[in-house]
Design a protein around this motif. Structure first.
Motif, PDB file in Angstrom:
ATOM      1  N   UNK A 294     -27.350 -37.559  -4.844  1.00 41.68           N
ATOM      2  CA  UNK A 294     -26.814 -38.501  -6.144  1.00 41.68           C
ATOM      3  C   UNK A 294     -26.514 -39.728  -5.677  1.00 41.68           C
ATOM      4  N   UNK A 295     -26.344 -40.944  -6.441  1.00 43.71           N
ATOM      5  CA  UNK A 295     -25.898 -41.959  -6.147  1.00 43.71           C
ATOM      6  C   UNK A 295     -24.311 -42.005  -5.978  1.00 43.71           C
ATOM      7  N   UNK A 296     -23.682 -42.425  -4.952  1.00 44.10           N
ATOM      8  CA  UNK A 296     -22.263 -42.768  -4.866  1.00 44.10           C
ATOM      9  C   UNK A 296     -21.942 -44.212  -4.556  1.00 44.10           C
ATOM     10  N   UNK A 297     -20.644 -44.332  -5.447  1.00 40.42           N
ATOM     11  CA  UNK A 297     -20.076 -45.562  -5.232  1.00 40.42           C
ATOM     12  C   UNK A 297     -18.930 -45.532  -4.217  1.00 40.42           C
ATOM     13  N   UNK A 298     -19.029 -46.689  -3.249  1.00 41.46           N
ATOM     14  CA  UNK A 298     -18.272 -46.724  -2.090  1.00 41.46           C
ATOM     15  C   UNK A 298     -17.196 -47.919  -2.406  1.00 41.46           C
ATOM     16  N   UNK A 299     -15.896 -47.849  -1.980  1.00 40.16           N
ATOM     17  CA  UNK A 299     -14.861 -48.565  -2.244  1.00 40.16           C
ATOM     18  C   UNK A 299     -13.985 -48.703  -0.838  1.00 40.16           C
TER      19      UNK A 299
ATOM     20  N   UNK B  64      -0.458 -55.157   6.542  1.00 41.85           N
ATOM     21  CA  UNK B  64      -1.047 -55.860   5.036  1.00 41.85           C
ATOM     22  C   UNK B  64      -2.198 -55.040   4.542  1.00 41.85           C
ATOM     23  N   UNK B  65      -2.059 -54.563   3.378  1.00 38.94           N
ATOM     24  CA  UNK B  65      -2.991 -53.803   2.833  1.00 38.94           C
ATOM     25  C   UNK B  65      -3.622 -54.405   1.402  1.00 38.94           C
ATOM     26  N   UNK B  66      -4.676 -54.235   1.130  1.00 36.63           N
ATOM     27  CA  UNK B  66      -5.614 -54.871   0.099  1.00 36.63           C
ATOM     28  C   UNK B  66      -7.052 -54.135  -0.008  1.00 36.63           C
ATOM     29  N   UNK B  67      -7.591 -54.013  -0.999  1.00 35.86           N
ATOM     30  CA  UNK B  67      -8.716 -53.707  -1.570  1.00 35.86           C
ATOM     31  C   UNK B  67      -9.927 -54.754  -1.040  1.00 35.86           C
ATOM     32  N   UNK B  68     -10.910 -54.537  -0.576  1.00 33.60           N
ATOM     33  CA  UNK B  68     -12.094 -55.550   0.045  1.00 33.60           C
ATOM     34  C   UNK B  68     -13.132 -55.214  -0.643  1.00 33.60           C
ATOM     35  N   UNK B  69     -14.069 -56.358  -0.881  1.00 34.38           N
ATOM     36  CA  UNK B  69     -15.317 -56.148  -1.040  1.00 34.38           C
ATOM     37  C   UNK B  69     -16.246 -55.741  -0.016  1.00 34.38           C
ATOM     38  N   UNK B  70     -16.729 -54.656  -0.233  1.00 33.77           N
ATOM     39  CA  UNK B  70     -17.539 -53.764   0.632  1.00 33.77           C
ATOM     40  C   UNK B  70     -18.934 -53.927   1.096  1.00 33.77           C
ATOM     41  N   UNK B  71     -19.779 -53.820  -0.223  1.00 39.44           N
ATOM     42  CA  UNK B  71     -21.133 -53.948  -0.073  1.00 39.44           C
ATOM     43  C   UNK B  71     -21.802 -55.284  -1.171  1.00 39.44           C
ATOM     44  N   UNK B  72     -23.097 -55.366  -1.090  1.00 39.38           N
ATOM     45  CA  UNK B  72     -23.776 -56.377  -1.728  1.00 39.38           C
ATOM     46  C   UNK B  72     -23.565 -55.732  -3.117  1.00 39.38           C
ATOM     47  N   UNK B  73     -23.885 -56.762  -4.143  1.00 40.52           N
ATOM     48  CA  UNK B  73     -23.763 -56.625  -5.512  1.00 40.52           C
ATOM     49  C   UNK B  73     -24.288 -55.262  -6.176  1.00 40.52           C
TER      50      UNK B  73
ATOM     51  N   UNK C 170     -29.492 -46.312   3.390  1.00 41.99           N
ATOM     52  CA  UNK C 170     -28.526 -46.943   4.552  1.00 41.99           C
ATOM     53  C   UNK C 170     -28.107 -48.384   4.280  1.00 41.99           C
ATOM     54  N   UNK C 171     -26.836 -48.542   4.314  1.00 43.91           N
ATOM     55  CA  UNK C 171     -26.536 -50.087   3.796  1.00 43.91           C
ATOM     56  C   UNK C 171     -25.515 -50.282   4.858  1.00 43.91           C
ATOM     57  N   UNK C 172     -25.560 -51.729   5.147  1.00 44.48           N
ATOM     58  CA  UNK C 172     -24.586 -52.350   6.162  1.00 44.48           C
ATOM     59  C   UNK C 172     -23.290 -53.110   5.348  1.00 44.48           C
TER      60      UNK C 172
END
Length: 529
Positions: free
Chosen positions: A429-434, A443-452, A464-466
């Motif tokens: 099934x589809x999964x959302x990755x953060x 220092x810590x923060x959320x980062x933009x991981x994948x293309x839109x 497979x996604x880079x």
């Protein structure tokens, strides 16, 4: 590829040390033996040689934990040629054991003789020596006899005129760029430090009353921690020689330049005598530097001990508080991390005293409470598999594999490279990755991981996604990328509140957190690539 952890495991997210079997190095005794002569019978009397011998013995005992053997030092009338030779051939020969470390110090007159063919022979002058060469001690033979003694490490320090002849044509041995204390201590060493080069005289006085320029600098370097030039909590014979060469050379306008190198080459295995400064004898700054170094190299057990010592010494110091923050983040205690950031943000910090700017502290003060529920998610079997890739740019990426970094498992990344993560959805099934990144500075923060497309619709099964590139930065140390997966899109993760925002304050849904899984990527930024 990494192997998923057991889904039933309940690992608290920390930088969990890897249990490794390290063969301990047998540590013998650290011994100091001294010879000092002021009251020469036939030579000009010296003022400070005896005080130099006594002073260096006391500094090594008090500061570095050395002991003196149960036989008396050879001072003044006791330092005859026969007594010096007997010290080596009889007393030390019978007393030393294979794992011992020995420092033998001589302060007195030295002389040289030009042989036929231009060869120069160096001599030490015992107390009763007259003007005949046979009454002196040849330095070459002196060192040969010492070199064959039963000890792992021997360091000879000669404070006398023309003592540099002891090095002959020996190649000065420098430490490799990366050598650990255990490695240095394992291999045998035979090192000598001389107070002056073979053509130079040595000053009997200096700025420190009662001591020669050379030995006064040596004693001060040990007592003040200056000889520990890299502030890592221990001094090697190379480090000591380099310190003396620099300090004495500059202090004498290059008229007296100490030298250092090996003797008895067949007994020297490029090891080093490692003189550990007991923790109680180290300055706050020295312990702080050691703590930073052990953290950067993944020695987490030692790091914790050093941080606890810093907090005891200066509980309100920004430097101590910053390192305590790094420790509690590693341990997964984010409530305490939040309290420490709050304390730091209330201090009037001098710029550059810790790696965090005022703005970074302000952002952390806002980010930590928000991300606290997410950061507490334990590492369990995930919905994704991953491979870490690194290279100078996106076109030169190659896989890099986990290895031991001190007590943790992670990926080594060059400070002049980028790294990306190749993600694969291993579910049906589809999964959302953060992701949340904890940088080597903490220092810590959320980062933009994948293309839109993958962010909006999720990572499809078997896809497979880079990821976007991560730039580790120039500072060495250990960082972490935490990958979070969810079966549903999380608006509050994609669009977290900006620090200080008033109009848009998303809240984290606790029920959604229950369905999330986390995988961790530990990396170390290397500077020696």
């Amino acid at each position: 590829m990494t192997n998923p952890t057991n889904e039933n495991s309940d690992l608290e997210r920390k930088l969990i040390p890897v249990v490794t079997e390290i063969e301990p190095v047998e540590q013998g005794r650290s011994l100091v033996v001294v010879i000092g002569i002021n009251e020469y019978v036939h030579w000009q009397k010296l003022k400070n040689a005896v005080q130099d011998a006594v002073g260096i013995q006391q500094a090594l005992i008090d500061k570095l934990g050395f002991t003196a053997p149960n036989f008396s030092p050879l001072l003044d009338s006791a330092a005859t040629k026969m007594a010096i030779e007997s010290l080596i051939e009889d007393q030390l020969y019978n007393f030393l054991e294979e794992d011992d470390s020995l420092i033998l110090f001589f302060a007195g007159h030295g002389s040289t003789r030009v042989e036929r063919g231009g060869k120069i022979t160096g001599f030490l002058v015992p107390v009763e020596a007259d003007k005949s060469w046979s009454s002196y001690i040849k330095i070459e033979r002196f060192l040969q006899d010492i070199g064959t003694l039963r000890a792992r490490h021997i360091l000879v320090i000669l404070d006398s005129c023309f003592s540099g002849i002891a090095l002959g044509n020996a190649m000065i041995i420098h430490r490799d760029a990366i050598q650990y204390r255990e490695d240095l201590g394992k291999r045998m060493s035979r090192k000598v430090i001389t107070s002056a080069r073979y053509e130079q005289t040595a000053l009997d006085g200096g700025p420190i009353p009662g001591h020669s320029l050379f030995t006064g600098t040596l004693i001060d370097g040990i007592n003040s921690d200056k000889a520990d030039t890299d502030a890592n909590g221990f001094i090697t014979s190379f480090e000591l020689g380099h310190f003396l060469q620099s300090q004495v050379g500059n202090g004498s306008n290059q008229k007296q330049t100490p030298d250092y190198g090996t003797f008895c080459d067949d007994m020297d295995e490029r090891g080093e005598m490692v003189m550990v400064i007991p923790l109680g004898n180290q300055s706050f700054e020295q312990i702080k530097n050691r703590a930073s170094s052990t953290l950067d190299s993944g020695q987490l057990t030692t790091f914790k001990e050093l941080v606890e010592q810093l907090i005891l010494l200066k509980p309100s110091s920004p430097k101590a508080l910053y390192l305590e923050y790094r420790l509690v983040v590693i341990e997964g205690n984010f409530e305490k991390a939040n309290l420490i950031i709050d304390r730091l943000s209330q201090l009037n910090l001098v710029k550059g005293i810790i790696p965090f700017s005022e703005n970074a502290l302000w952002e952390l003060k806002n980010n930590l409470p928000y991300w606290m529920p997410v950061l507490k998610i334990n590492e369990i079997e995930s919905s994704i598999d991953f491979t870490v890739l690194t290279g100078k740019n996106s076109a030169s990426l190659e896989p890099v594999y986990e290895q031991a970094i001190g007590e943790v498992q992670g990926y080594s990344i060059s400070n002049n490279a980028i790294f990306q993560v190749c993600l694969k959805n291993i579910t049906n099934f589809p999964v959302y990755v953060y992701a949340i990144q904890i940088t080597p500075s903490g220092f810590l923060d959320s980062v933009i991981l994948l293309k839109s497309q993958a962010m909006l619709n999720g990572l499809m099964p078997e896809t497979i996604e880079l990821t976007y590139p991560f730039t580790p930065g120039q500072e060495p140390g250990i960082g972490e990328i935490r990958l979070f997966t969810s079966p549903q899109k999380l608006e509050w993760f994609m669009f977290p509140p900006k620090p200080g925002a008033k109009d848009y304050l998303p809240t984290i849904d606790v029920n959604e957190i229950k369905n999330m899984k986390m995988r961790s990527i530990i990396y170390r930024v290397e500077t020696n690539f």
